[in-house]
Design an enzyme around this catalytic site. Structure first.
Site, mmCIF file in Angstrom:
data_model
loop_
_atom_site.group_PDB
_atom_site.id
_atom_site.type_symbol
_atom_site.label_atom_id
_atom_site.label_comp_id
_atom_site.label_asym_id
_atom_site.label_seq_id
_atom_site.Cartn_x
_atom_site.Cartn_y
_atom_site.Cartn_z
ATOM 1 N N LEU A 31 0.820 -1.216 0.000
ATOM 2 C CA LEU A 31 0.000 0.000 0.000
ATOM 3 C C LEU A 31 0.854 1.265 0.000
ATOM 4 C CD1 LEU A 31 -2.869 -0.980 2.475
ATOM 5 C CD2 LEU A 31 -2.659 -1.438 0.016
ATOM 6 N N HIS A 32 0.333 2.290 -0.678
ATOM 7 C CA HIS A 32 0.987 3.604 -0.739
ATOM 8 C C HIS A 32 -0.088 4.669 -0.528
ATOM 9 C CE1 HIS A 32 -0.773 3.554 -4.710
ATOM 10 N NE2 HIS A 32 -0.033 2.519 -5.070
ATOM 11 N N HIS A 35 -3.548 4.202 -2.204
ATOM 12 C CA HIS A 35 -4.488 3.326 -1.489
ATOM 13 C C HIS A 35 -5.036 4.033 -0.244
ATOM 14 C CE1 HIS A 35 -1.674 0.289 -3.421
ATOM 15 N NE2 HIS A 35 -2.842 -0.121 -3.877
ATOM 16 N N ASP A 158 -6.689 2.816 -12.469
ATOM 17 C CA ASP A 158 -6.879 1.650 -13.347
ATOM 18 C C ASP A 158 -8.223 1.827 -14.052
ATOM 19 O OD1 ASP A 158 -4.558 -0.255 -12.451
ATOM 20 O OD2 ASP A 158 -5.391 0.611 -10.627
ATOM 21 N N MET A 196 1.055 7.253 -8.428
ATOM 22 C CA MET A 196 1.593 6.298 -7.450
ATOM 23 C C MET A 196 1.216 4.887 -7.856
ATOM 24 S SD MET A 196 1.142 8.110 -3.810
ATOM 25 C CE MET A 196 1.898 9.709 -3.533
HETATM 26 P P1 AMP Z 1 -3.874 -2.487 -6.480
HETATM 27 O O1 AMP Z 1 -3.451 -2.790 -5.097
HETATM 28 O O2 AMP Z 1 -2.803 -1.910 -7.325
HETATM 29 O O3 AMP Z 1 -4.624 -3.617 -7.118
HETATM 30 O O4 AMP Z 1 -4.929 -1.316 -6.364
HETATM 31 C C1 AMP Z 1 -6.004 -1.368 -5.454
HETATM 32 C C2 AMP Z 1 -6.883 -0.175 -5.687
HETATM 33 O O5 AMP Z 1 -6.123 1.022 -5.504
HETATM 34 C C3 AMP Z 1 -7.432 -0.115 -7.124
HETATM 35 O O6 AMP Z 1 -8.786 0.330 -7.073
HETATM 36 C C4 AMP Z 1 -6.527 0.900 -7.780
HETATM 37 O O7 AMP Z 1 -7.126 1.564 -8.858
HETATM 38 C C5 AMP Z 1 -6.265 1.851 -6.625
HETATM 39 N N1 AMP Z 1 -5.044 2.634 -6.843
HETATM 40 C C6 AMP Z 1 -3.807 2.173 -7.155
HETATM 41 N N2 AMP Z 1 -2.943 3.205 -7.322
HETATM 42 C C7 AMP Z 1 -3.664 4.345 -7.129
HETATM 43 C C8 AMP Z 1 -3.360 5.743 -7.184
HETATM 44 N N3 AMP Z 1 -2.132 6.191 -7.474
HETATM 45 N N4 AMP Z 1 -4.353 6.622 -6.939
HETATM 46 C C9 AMP Z 1 -5.614 6.185 -6.639
HETATM 47 N N5 AMP Z 1 -5.962 4.883 -6.582
HETATM 48 C C10 AMP Z 1 -5.011 3.978 -6.818
#
Ligand code: AMP
Length: 288
Positions: A31-32, A35, A158, A196
């Site tokens: 997570l960043h 998230h 995404d 991010m």
């Molecule tokens: P992931 O863990 O990459 O599968 O992402 C989980 C959720 O976080 C998804 O709904 C992504 O679209 C969202 N997400 C990932 N990176 C970002 C970001 N930089 N800004 C906003 N939402 C994000």
């Protein structure tokens, strides 16, 4: 298990402690701040409902085994971020809970899912990562069954995935008489514009200094009137900086199909996927 003031749920029996009608934020961990913004968004709209984050690196959505193998795992830090951002529960399912019949069957089942047109017609992520959206569809459907949210929050980062999940949720709601709402949350960027991503940590220092060109090229694309000119500009800008471009296009924001002539810019979206060294980056923005 109680971790600070959040409940960590790791088994089927513990799922009984997860109140339904919650606000749900599915993630793959690592997570960043992007998230964290989704979780804070959840906390703002929760109105008393529990805020549930799931952390599961879903094997069936990775079309590249090397990408899956090196996907970062940072659970303790993830739990801290969840707690600080306002989550009440974190669901960390073991793979056997998600796919009790084993991975071969899970992959075979994913391959039979009838996907909505936005997951197969645009020739964007669907074409570049065959099988990816089938895996996403499968895991989100399954997570919704376990977590039973009233609202789920996804990042605009995404964009195609967001449209696929909207279509999936509509189908699930109709089929089971549910009213799950999907909410989009804006992309969070570094101060230089780079979106991010859990994969940014794999960029070398030199690649990291080049990566903002993706955001810059999208901003510059707004200066053009014609789609073809804007697309050509972005492609040149990206390849000129040393990126290998999978696509740099302007599409209908909902269907992700090419814009019809005379279409209103307001309904369009810039979408980019490009490789920088071993890292594949995706981003998107409005074209206005
Ligand atoms: P992931 O863990 O990459 O599968 O992402 C989980 C959720 O976080 C998804 O709904 C992504 O679209 C969202 N997400 C990932 N990176 C970002 C970001 N930089 N800004 C906003 N939402 C994000």
């Amino acid at each position: 298990m109680q971790n600070g003031n959040i409940q960590v749920i790791e088994s089927r029996s513990a799922l009984a402690h997860l109140p339904e009608g919650n606000v749900f934020i599915p993630t793959m961990g690592a997570l960043h701040d992007g998230h964290a913004a989704l979780i804070r968004h959840g906390a703002r709209v929760a109105d008393g409902r529990p805020i549930v984050v799931s952390i599961f690196v879903n094997p069936t959505q990775f079309n590249d085994p090397a990408d899956f193998a090196r996907y970062p795992k940072t659970l303790q830090n993830d739990l801290d971020i969840c707690r600080h951002a306002g989550a009440t529960h974190v669901f960390v399912p073991p793979v056997e809970l998600m796919y009790p019949r084993g991975m071969d069957i899970a992959r075979a089942e994913a391959a039979t899912i009838g996907l909505p047109p936005v997951a197969s017609h645009p020739r964007l992520e669907d074409a570049m990562r065959p099988g990816h959206f089938a895996g996403v569809y499968q895991v989100v459907w399954r997570l919704f069954e376990f977590v039973r949210p009233s609202e789920a929050i996804f990042g605009e980062k995404d964009w195609q995935q967001l449209q696929v999940i909207r279509a999936m949720t509509e189908r699930m709601n109709t089929k089971f008489g549910l009213t799950i709402k999907t909410t989009a949350s804006p992309t969070i960027r570094e101060s230089d514009g780079l979106a991010m991503s859990s994969r940014n940590r794999f960029l070398s220092a030199q690649e990291r200094s080049i990566a903002p060109v993706i955001h810059i090229s999208m901003t510059e694309a707004r200066k053009f009137r014609e789609v073809a000119d804007a697309e050509a500009h972005m492609r040149n800008r990206l390849t000129g900086a040393g990126l290998s471009v999978d696509y740099a296009v302007i599409r209908d924001a909902g269907t992700l199909l090419p814009l019809s002539p005379g279409a209103d810019r307001i309904h369009s979206r810039i979408l980019i996927a490009a490789r920088l060294g071993s890292v594949r980056l995706i981003d998107n923005a409005a074209w206005e």
